[in-house]
Design an enzyme around this catalytic site. Structure first.
Site, short mmCIF file in Angstrom:
data_model
loop_
_atom_site.label_atom_id
_atom_site.label_comp_id
_atom_site.label_asym_id
_atom_site.label_seq_id
_atom_site.Cartn_x
_atom_site.Cartn_y
_atom_site.Cartn_z
N CYS A 25 -26.09 -30.11 26.40
CA CYS A 25 -24.77 -30.57 25.97
C CYS A 25 -24.59 -32.05 26.29
CB CYS A 25 -23.67 -29.81 26.69
SG CYS A 25 -23.51 -28.12 26.14
N ALA A 58 -26.09 -26.82 22.83
CA ALA A 58 -25.37 -25.61 22.42
C ALA A 58 -24.37 -26.01 21.35
CB ALA A 58 -24.66 -25.00 23.62
N GLN A 100 -29.57 -25.14 18.62
CA GLN A 100 -29.22 -24.01 19.48
C GLN A 100 -27.84 -23.51 19.07
OE1 GLN A 100 -28.09 -24.30 23.72
NE2 GLN A 100 -29.64 -22.74 24.14
N TYR A 183 -22.91 -17.23 28.91
CA TYR A 183 -22.11 -17.39 27.70
C TYR A 183 -22.04 -16.05 26.97
CZ TYR A 183 -22.47 -22.27 28.97
OH TYR A 183 -22.39 -23.45 29.68
N ARG A 231 -32.91 -18.00 23.68
CA ARG A 231 -32.88 -18.35 25.12
C ARG A 231 -32.15 -17.25 25.87
NH1 ARG A 231 -31.81 -23.90 28.47
NH2 ARG A 231 -34.00 -24.14 27.89
N GLY A 324 -35.75 -30.74 30.29
CA GLY A 324 -34.36 -31.15 30.17
C GLY A 324 -34.16 -32.51 30.79
N ARG A 325 -33.83 -32.49 32.08
CA ARG A 325 -33.42 -33.73 32.75
C ARG A 325 -34.52 -34.79 32.75
NH1 ARG A 325 -31.30 -30.20 37.62
NH2 ARG A 325 -33.05 -28.99 36.76
C1 FMN Z 1 -26.65 -32.21 30.92
C2 FMN Z 1 -27.20 -30.81 30.68
C3 FMN Z 1 -26.70 -30.05 29.64
C4 FMN Z 1 -27.22 -28.77 29.38
N1 FMN Z 1 -26.77 -28.08 28.29
C5 FMN Z 1 -27.41 -26.94 27.91
C6 FMN Z 1 -27.15 -26.32 26.66
O1 FMN Z 1 -26.38 -26.82 25.84
N2 FMN Z 1 -27.78 -25.16 26.36
C7 FMN Z 1 -28.69 -24.60 27.24
O2 FMN Z 1 -29.24 -23.54 26.93
N3 FMN Z 1 -28.98 -25.18 28.41
C8 FMN Z 1 -28.40 -26.34 28.76
N4 FMN Z 1 -28.77 -26.99 29.90
C9 FMN Z 1 -29.92 -26.47 30.69
C10 FMN Z 1 -31.23 -27.15 30.25
O3 FMN Z 1 -31.57 -26.80 28.92
C11 FMN Z 1 -32.39 -26.74 31.16
O4 FMN Z 1 -32.63 -25.36 31.01
C12 FMN Z 1 -32.12 -27.05 32.63
O5 FMN Z 1 -31.61 -28.36 32.78
C13 FMN Z 1 -33.39 -26.90 33.49
O6 FMN Z 1 -34.43 -27.70 32.99
P1 FMN Z 1 -34.76 -29.18 33.65
O7 FMN Z 1 -35.04 -28.93 35.10
O8 FMN Z 1 -35.97 -29.63 32.89
O9 FMN Z 1 -33.57 -30.04 33.45
C14 FMN Z 1 -28.24 -28.24 30.21
C15 FMN Z 1 -28.70 -29.00 31.29
C16 FMN Z 1 -28.22 -30.28 31.51
C17 FMN Z 1 -28.79 -31.09 32.64
#
Ligand code: FMN
Length: 355
Positions: A25, A58, A100, A183, A231, A324-325
Protein backbone atom coordinates in the site's frame (compact mmCIF):
# COMPACT_ATOMS: atom_id res chain seq x y z
CA UNK A 1 23.14 -20.85 -13.71
CA UNK A 2 20.99 -18.93 -11.28
CA UNK A 3 17.67 -20.43 -10.17
CA UNK A 4 16.43 -16.94 -9.22
CA UNK A 5 17.09 -15.64 -12.71
CA UNK A 6 15.41 -18.53 -14.50
CA UNK A 7 12.06 -17.67 -16.12
CA UNK A 8 8.86 -18.96 -14.52
CA UNK A 9 5.88 -19.85 -16.67
CA UNK A 10 2.43 -19.71 -15.11
CA UNK A 11 -0.27 -20.62 -17.63
CA UNK A 12 0.12 -18.30 -20.65
CA UNK A 13 2.51 -15.88 -18.96
CA UNK A 14 6.28 -16.18 -18.49
CA UNK A 15 8.00 -14.11 -15.82
CA UNK A 16 11.56 -13.23 -16.90
CA UNK A 17 12.87 -14.08 -13.40
CA UNK A 18 11.61 -15.17 -9.96
CA UNK A 19 11.88 -11.78 -8.24
CA UNK A 20 8.56 -10.06 -7.51
CA UNK A 21 7.68 -6.71 -6.02
CA UNK A 22 5.50 -7.63 -3.03
CA UNK A 23 2.16 -5.81 -2.85
CA UNK A 24 2.58 -2.66 -0.76
CA UNK A 25 0.00 0.00 0.00
CA UNK A 26 1.20 3.48 -0.89
CA UNK A 27 -1.78 5.36 0.61
CA UNK A 28 -1.46 7.79 -2.28
CA UNK A 29 -4.52 7.27 -4.45
CA UNK A 30 -6.50 10.18 -5.73
CA UNK A 31 -10.20 10.63 -5.01
CA UNK A 32 -12.29 7.46 -5.31
CA UNK A 33 -9.32 5.10 -5.37
CA UNK A 34 -7.82 6.22 -8.67
CA UNK A 35 -4.10 5.42 -9.02
CA UNK A 36 -1.91 8.48 -9.55
CA UNK A 37 1.48 9.51 -10.93
CA UNK A 38 2.91 8.18 -7.66
CA UNK A 39 1.86 4.65 -8.65
CA UNK A 40 3.15 5.11 -12.18
CA UNK A 41 6.59 6.19 -10.98
CA UNK A 42 6.79 3.87 -7.97
CA UNK A 43 5.69 0.71 -9.79
CA UNK A 44 7.42 1.79 -12.99
CA UNK A 45 10.73 2.25 -11.16
CA UNK A 46 10.59 -1.30 -9.81
CA UNK A 47 10.00 -2.55 -13.36
CA UNK A 48 13.00 -0.51 -14.57
CA UNK A 49 14.84 -2.11 -11.64
CA UNK A 50 14.30 -5.55 -13.08
CA UNK A 51 11.66 -7.27 -10.94
CA UNK A 52 10.03 -9.91 -13.14
CA UNK A 53 6.63 -9.52 -11.51
CA UNK A 54 5.23 -6.21 -10.29
CA UNK A 55 2.27 -6.65 -7.94
CA UNK A 56 0.26 -3.54 -7.10
CA UNK A 57 -0.77 -2.63 -3.62
CA UNK A 58 -4.02 -4.06 -2.19
CA UNK A 59 -6.54 -2.69 -4.69
CA UNK A 60 -10.10 -2.67 -3.50
CA UNK A 61 -12.86 -4.45 -5.40
CA UNK A 62 -15.50 -2.19 -3.81
CA UNK A 63 -15.15 1.25 -2.18
CA UNK A 64 -15.87 -0.08 1.32
CA UNK A 65 -13.07 -2.63 0.86
CA UNK A 66 -10.32 -0.01 1.02
CA UNK A 67 -8.00 -0.08 4.04
CA UNK A 68 -7.70 3.72 3.96
CA UNK A 69 -9.48 6.40 1.94
CA UNK A 70 -6.17 6.75 0.01
CA UNK A 71 -6.12 3.12 -1.25
CA UNK A 72 -6.39 2.26 -4.93
CA UNK A 73 -9.46 0.52 -6.37
CA UNK A 74 -10.70 -1.22 -9.48
CA UNK A 75 -14.48 -0.97 -9.18
CA UNK A 76 -15.25 1.26 -12.19
CA UNK A 77 -14.24 1.88 -15.78
CA UNK A 78 -12.52 5.10 -14.68
CA UNK A 79 -10.13 2.90 -12.68
CA UNK A 80 -9.44 0.85 -15.81
CA UNK A 81 -8.45 4.00 -17.69
CA UNK A 82 -6.24 5.20 -14.83
CA UNK A 83 -4.38 1.87 -14.47
CA UNK A 84 -3.80 1.37 -18.20
CA UNK A 85 -0.73 3.65 -18.66
CA UNK A 86 0.81 2.16 -15.52
CA UNK A 87 0.49 -1.44 -16.72
CA UNK A 88 1.67 -0.41 -20.20
CA UNK A 89 4.86 1.09 -18.81
CA UNK A 90 5.57 -1.97 -16.63
CA UNK A 91 5.03 -4.33 -19.58
CA UNK A 92 7.23 -2.17 -21.82
CA UNK A 93 10.13 -2.84 -19.40
CA UNK A 94 9.65 -6.59 -19.82
CA UNK A 95 8.05 -7.06 -16.39
CA UNK A 96 4.66 -8.64 -15.80
CA UNK A 97 2.05 -6.34 -14.23
CA UNK A 98 -0.22 -7.99 -11.64
CA UNK A 99 -2.92 -6.50 -9.46
CA UNK A 100 -3.63 -7.55 -5.90
CA UNK A 101 -7.42 -7.60 -5.60
CA UNK A 102 -8.48 -6.95 -2.04
CA UNK A 103 -11.28 -6.34 0.41
CA UNK A 104 -10.20 -5.03 3.80
CA UNK A 105 -13.18 -6.35 5.81
CA UNK A 106 -13.13 -5.05 9.38
CA UNK A 107 -9.76 -3.38 8.80
CA UNK A 108 -11.31 -0.92 6.34
CA UNK A 109 -11.73 2.81 6.86
CA UNK A 110 -8.51 3.39 8.82
CA UNK A 111 -6.12 6.33 8.75
CA UNK A 112 -2.99 6.00 6.64
CA UNK A 113 0.16 5.39 8.72
CA UNK A 114 1.46 8.95 8.60
CA UNK A 115 -1.87 10.62 9.40
CA UNK A 116 -2.23 12.69 12.53
CA UNK A 117 -4.88 10.28 13.89
CA UNK A 118 -4.87 6.50 14.45
CA UNK A 119 -7.55 3.82 14.06
CA UNK A 120 -10.90 4.14 12.32
CA UNK A 121 -11.72 7.10 10.09
CA UNK A 122 -15.11 8.57 11.05
CA UNK A 123 -17.72 9.38 8.39
CA UNK A 124 -17.03 13.08 8.93
CA UNK A 125 -13.43 12.54 7.78
CA UNK A 126 -14.31 10.46 4.69
CA UNK A 127 -14.70 7.09 6.44
CA UNK A 128 -17.43 4.44 6.22
CA UNK A 129 -18.87 1.43 8.03
CA UNK A 130 -16.84 -1.70 7.18
CA UNK A 131 -18.25 -5.20 6.71
CA UNK A 132 -16.94 -8.47 8.13
CA UNK A 133 -18.03 -12.01 9.06
CA UNK A 134 -19.29 -10.63 12.41
CA UNK A 135 -20.00 -7.33 14.12
CA UNK A 136 -16.91 -7.04 16.36
CA UNK A 137 -14.28 -4.38 15.58
CA UNK A 138 -10.68 -5.54 15.01
CA UNK A 139 -9.40 -3.21 17.73
CA UNK A 140 -11.32 -0.90 20.07
CA UNK A 141 -10.37 2.19 18.07
CA UNK A 142 -11.36 0.66 14.70
CA UNK A 143 -14.81 1.11 13.14
CA UNK A 144 -17.46 -1.39 14.24
CA UNK A 145 -18.37 -3.47 11.17
CA UNK A 146 -21.70 -4.74 9.92
CA UNK A 147 -21.92 -8.53 9.59
CA UNK A 148 -22.36 -9.62 5.97
CA UNK A 149 -25.54 -11.58 5.27
CA UNK A 150 -25.52 -14.26 2.57
CA UNK A 151 -26.58 -11.79 -0.12
CA UNK A 152 -23.69 -9.56 0.95
CA UNK A 153 -21.27 -12.46 0.71
CA UNK A 154 -22.50 -13.21 -2.83
CA UNK A 155 -21.90 -9.56 -3.75
CA UNK A 156 -18.29 -9.85 -2.54
CA UNK A 157 -17.71 -12.86 -4.81
CA UNK A 158 -19.21 -10.99 -7.75
CA UNK A 159 -17.13 -7.88 -6.97
CA UNK A 160 -13.88 -9.87 -7.10
CA UNK A 161 -14.92 -11.40 -10.44
CA UNK A 162 -15.92 -8.04 -11.92
CA UNK A 163 -12.68 -6.44 -10.74
CA UNK A 164 -10.70 -9.32 -12.28
CA UNK A 165 -12.38 -8.66 -15.64
CA UNK A 166 -11.57 -4.96 -15.30
CA UNK A 167 -7.97 -5.87 -14.42
CA UNK A 168 -7.55 -7.53 -17.81
CA UNK A 169 -9.11 -4.51 -19.52
CA UNK A 170 -6.60 -2.34 -17.64
CA UNK A 171 -3.67 -4.34 -19.00
CA UNK A 172 -2.82 -6.51 -16.02
CA UNK A 173 -1.41 -9.88 -17.08
CA UNK A 174 -1.95 -11.64 -13.73
CA UNK A 175 -4.20 -11.32 -10.70
CA UNK A 176 -3.48 -11.94 -7.03
CA UNK A 177 -6.37 -12.52 -4.62
CA UNK A 178 -5.61 -11.07 -1.18
CA UNK A 179 -6.75 -13.66 1.36
CA UNK A 180 -4.21 -12.78 4.08
CA UNK A 181 -3.39 -10.34 6.89
CA UNK A 182 -6.75 -10.25 8.66
CA UNK A 183 -8.62 -8.73 5.75
CA UNK A 184 -12.04 -9.96 4.65
CA UNK A 185 -11.22 -13.37 3.15
CA UNK A 186 -8.82 -14.22 5.97
CA UNK A 187 -11.47 -13.08 8.47
CA UNK A 188 -13.72 -15.80 7.06
CA UNK A 189 -10.90 -18.40 7.10
CA UNK A 190 -9.74 -17.90 10.67
CA UNK A 191 -11.64 -19.39 13.61
CA UNK A 192 -10.44 -16.36 15.60
CA UNK A 193 -12.57 -14.00 13.51
CA UNK A 194 -15.30 -16.20 11.99
CA UNK A 195 -18.01 -17.14 14.49
CA UNK A 196 -20.76 -17.53 11.91
CA UNK A 197 -23.30 -20.32 12.16
CA UNK A 198 -24.39 -20.29 8.49
CA UNK A 199 -22.75 -22.06 5.53
CA UNK A 200 -19.81 -19.59 5.52
CA UNK A 201 -18.70 -20.44 9.07
CA UNK A 202 -18.34 -23.38 11.41
CA UNK A 203 -15.88 -26.06 10.35
CA UNK A 204 -12.85 -25.46 8.13
CA UNK A 205 -14.81 -26.26 4.97
CA UNK A 206 -17.40 -23.61 5.87
CA UNK A 207 -14.74 -21.04 6.68
CA UNK A 208 -12.86 -21.76 3.42
CA UNK A 209 -16.03 -21.48 1.35
CA UNK A 210 -15.87 -17.73 0.58
CA UNK A 211 -12.18 -17.79 -0.41
CA UNK A 212 -12.76 -20.77 -2.70
CA UNK A 213 -15.85 -19.17 -4.25
CA UNK A 214 -13.80 -16.06 -4.94
CA UNK A 215 -10.99 -18.13 -6.46
CA UNK A 216 -13.40 -20.00 -8.77
CA UNK A 217 -15.15 -16.78 -9.76
CA UNK A 218 -11.87 -15.02 -10.53
CA UNK A 219 -10.59 -17.98 -12.53
CA UNK A 220 -13.83 -18.03 -14.56
CA UNK A 221 -13.58 -14.26 -15.09
CA UNK A 222 -10.01 -14.23 -16.43
CA UNK A 223 -10.14 -17.36 -18.58
CA UNK A 224 -7.58 -20.15 -18.81
CA UNK A 225 -4.45 -18.25 -19.89
CA UNK A 226 -4.10 -15.72 -17.06
CA UNK A 227 -2.22 -16.64 -13.88
CA UNK A 228 -4.15 -16.29 -10.62
CA UNK A 229 -2.11 -16.08 -7.41
CA UNK A 230 -3.54 -16.07 -3.91
CA UNK A 231 -1.85 -14.54 -0.88
CA UNK A 232 -2.69 -16.34 2.34
CA UNK A 233 -1.67 -16.02 5.95
CA UNK A 234 -0.34 -19.54 6.39
CA UNK A 235 -0.69 -19.31 10.18
CA UNK A 236 -2.31 -16.94 12.64
CA UNK A 237 0.58 -17.56 15.08
CA UNK A 238 -2.07 -17.95 17.81
CA UNK A 239 -3.20 -21.13 19.62
CA UNK A 240 -6.65 -22.02 18.36
CA UNK A 241 -6.19 -19.98 15.19
CA UNK A 242 -5.63 -20.88 11.53
CA UNK A 243 -2.67 -23.25 11.16
CA UNK A 244 -0.18 -24.31 8.51
CA UNK A 245 -1.99 -27.69 8.39
CA UNK A 246 -5.14 -25.77 7.45
CA UNK A 247 -3.12 -23.92 4.82
CA UNK A 248 -1.91 -27.13 3.20
CA UNK A 249 -5.55 -28.18 2.78
CA UNK A 250 -6.55 -24.71 1.55
CA UNK A 251 -3.68 -24.62 -0.96
CA UNK A 252 -4.79 -27.92 -2.47
CA UNK A 253 -8.37 -26.67 -2.77
CA UNK A 254 -7.19 -23.35 -4.23
CA UNK A 255 -5.21 -25.20 -6.88
CA UNK A 256 -8.30 -27.23 -7.74
CA UNK A 257 -10.21 -23.93 -8.03
CA UNK A 258 -7.69 -22.66 -10.60
CA UNK A 259 -5.07 -20.88 -8.48
CA UNK A 260 -1.53 -21.24 -9.84
CA UNK A 261 0.64 -20.05 -6.96
CA UNK A 262 0.16 -19.52 -3.23
CA UNK A 263 1.95 -16.38 -2.01
CA UNK A 264 2.73 -17.42 1.54
CA UNK A 265 2.55 -14.72 4.18
CA UNK A 266 1.30 -14.99 7.76
CA UNK A 267 -0.50 -13.27 10.62
CA UNK A 268 -2.78 -10.26 10.74
CA UNK A 269 -6.01 -11.70 12.15
CA UNK A 270 -5.11 -11.21 15.80
CA UNK A 271 -3.22 -8.34 17.37
CA UNK A 272 -2.02 -10.69 20.15
CA UNK A 273 -0.12 -13.03 17.80
CA UNK A 274 3.53 -13.60 18.65
CA UNK A 275 5.38 -13.76 15.35
CA UNK A 276 8.93 -15.22 15.32
CA UNK A 277 10.30 -12.47 13.09
CA UNK A 278 13.75 -13.06 11.60
CA UNK A 279 15.45 -13.49 8.21
CA UNK A 280 13.23 -15.50 5.86
CA UNK A 281 10.90 -16.37 8.75
CA UNK A 282 7.98 -17.28 6.47
CA UNK A 283 10.02 -19.38 4.02
CA UNK A 284 9.42 -22.66 5.92
CA UNK A 285 5.67 -22.06 5.54
CA UNK A 286 6.00 -21.67 1.77
CA UNK A 287 8.25 -24.74 1.62
CA UNK A 288 5.80 -26.88 3.58
CA UNK A 289 2.80 -25.86 1.46
CA UNK A 290 4.80 -26.50 -1.71
CA UNK A 291 5.93 -29.91 -0.47
CA UNK A 292 2.72 -31.16 1.11
CA UNK A 293 0.08 -29.65 -1.18
CA UNK A 294 2.17 -29.91 -4.35
CA UNK A 295 1.31 -26.30 -5.24
CA UNK A 296 3.80 -23.67 -6.48
CA UNK A 297 4.49 -21.07 -3.80
CA UNK A 298 5.93 -17.63 -3.32
CA UNK A 299 8.12 -16.82 -0.31
CA UNK A 300 8.08 -13.39 1.32
CA UNK A 301 9.28 -11.70 4.48
CA UNK A 302 12.75 -10.41 5.37
CA UNK A 303 14.39 -11.71 2.24
CA UNK A 304 17.11 -9.17 1.50
CA UNK A 305 20.30 -10.88 0.25
CA UNK A 306 20.69 -12.13 -3.33
CA UNK A 307 22.25 -15.40 -2.11
CA UNK A 308 19.37 -15.90 0.33
CA UNK A 309 16.79 -15.44 -2.45
CA UNK A 310 18.78 -17.69 -4.78
CA UNK A 311 18.94 -20.45 -2.17
CA UNK A 312 15.15 -20.38 -1.58
CA UNK A 313 14.45 -21.11 -5.24
CA UNK A 314 17.43 -23.45 -5.76
CA UNK A 315 16.46 -25.56 -2.73
CA UNK A 316 12.88 -25.88 -3.94
CA UNK A 317 11.41 -24.02 -0.98
CA UNK A 318 9.46 -21.67 -3.27
CA UNK A 319 9.04 -20.90 -6.96
CA UNK A 320 8.99 -17.12 -6.58
CA UNK A 321 10.60 -14.71 -4.13
CA UNK A 322 8.72 -11.54 -3.22
CA UNK A 323 10.55 -8.54 -1.82
CA UNK A 324 8.79 -5.73 -0.03
CA UNK A 325 10.78 -3.26 2.00
CA UNK A 326 14.10 -4.13 0.36
CA UNK A 327 12.64 -3.01 -2.98
CA UNK A 328 11.44 0.22 -1.33
CA UNK A 329 15.03 0.84 -0.25
CA UNK A 330 16.53 -0.19 -3.59
CA UNK A 331 14.44 -0.47 -6.76
CA UNK A 332 17.54 -1.78 -8.60
CA UNK A 333 17.96 -4.80 -6.30
CA UNK A 334 17.07 -7.27 -9.09
CA UNK A 335 19.78 -5.95 -11.44
CA UNK A 336 22.32 -5.83 -8.61
CA UNK A 337 21.39 -9.40 -7.62
CA UNK A 338 21.66 -10.53 -11.24
CA UNK A 339 25.14 -8.97 -11.42
CA UNK A 340 26.18 -11.06 -8.41
CA UNK A 341 24.44 -14.30 -9.35
CA UNK A 342 24.70 -14.38 -13.15
CA UNK A 343 27.28 -11.77 -14.20
CA UNK A 344 24.77 -10.75 -16.90
CA UNK A 345 22.46 -8.12 -15.44
CA UNK A 346 19.90 -6.83 -17.93
CA UNK A 347 20.12 -3.11 -17.15
CA UNK A 348 17.93 -1.01 -19.44
CA UNK A 349 19.75 0.36 -22.49
CA UNK A 350 19.24 3.87 -21.14
CA UNK A 351 21.43 3.02 -18.13
CA UNK A 352 24.23 1.00 -19.74
CA UNK A 353 26.69 3.91 -19.75
CA UNK A 354 26.61 3.76 -15.95
CA UNK A 355 28.70 0.56 -16.06
C1 FMN B 1 4.45 -0.15 3.31
C2 FMN B 1 3.91 -1.56 3.23
C3 FMN B 1 2.67 -1.80 2.67
C4 FMN B 1 2.17 -3.10 2.55
N1 FMN B 1 0.98 -3.31 1.91
C5 FMN B 1 0.59 -4.58 1.61
C6 FMN B 1 -0.50 -4.83 0.74
O1 FMN B 1 -1.11 -3.92 0.19
N2 FMN B 1 -0.87 -6.12 0.52
C7 FMN B 1 -0.18 -7.17 1.09
O2 FMN B 1 -0.55 -8.32 0.86
N3 FMN B 1 0.88 -6.96 1.89
C8 FMN B 1 1.31 -5.70 2.14
N4 FMN B 1 2.45 -5.49 2.86
C9 FMN B 1 3.28 -6.65 3.25
C10 FMN B 1 4.38 -6.91 2.20
O3 FMN B 1 3.82 -7.33 0.97
C11 FMN B 1 5.34 -8.00 2.67
O4 FMN B 1 4.64 -9.22 2.78
C12 FMN B 1 5.99 -7.66 4.01
O5 FMN B 1 6.46 -6.34 4.02
C13 FMN B 1 7.16 -8.62 4.33
O6 FMN B 1 8.11 -8.61 3.29
P1 FMN B 1 9.48 -7.70 3.40
O7 FMN B 1 10.18 -8.14 4.65
O8 FMN B 1 10.23 -8.06 2.15
O9 FMN B 1 9.07 -6.27 3.46
C14 FMN B 1 2.93 -4.19 3.03
C15 FMN B 1 4.17 -3.94 3.63
C16 FMN B 1 4.68 -2.66 3.71
C17 FMN B 1 6.04 -2.44 4.31
Amino acid sequence: MSALFTPLTLRGVTLPNRVALAPMCQYSAGPDGLPTDWHRVHLGSRAVGGAGLIITEATAVVPEGRISPQDTGLWSDAHVDAWRPITAFIAAQGSVPAVQLAHAGFKASTYRPWAEHRGGVPDADGGWTPVSPGAEPFLPDYRTPTALDEAGVAEVVEAFATAARRALAAGFAAVEIHAAHGYLLHEFLSPLTNHRTDGYGGDRAGRMRLTLEVARAVRAAVGEAVPVLTRISATDWVDGGWTVEDSVVLAGELAAAGVDLVDTSSGGAAARASVPIGPGYQVPLAARIRREAGVPTGAVGLIVEPEQAEQIVAAGEADLVLLGRELLRDPYWPHRAAAKLTQTPAWPNQYTRAF
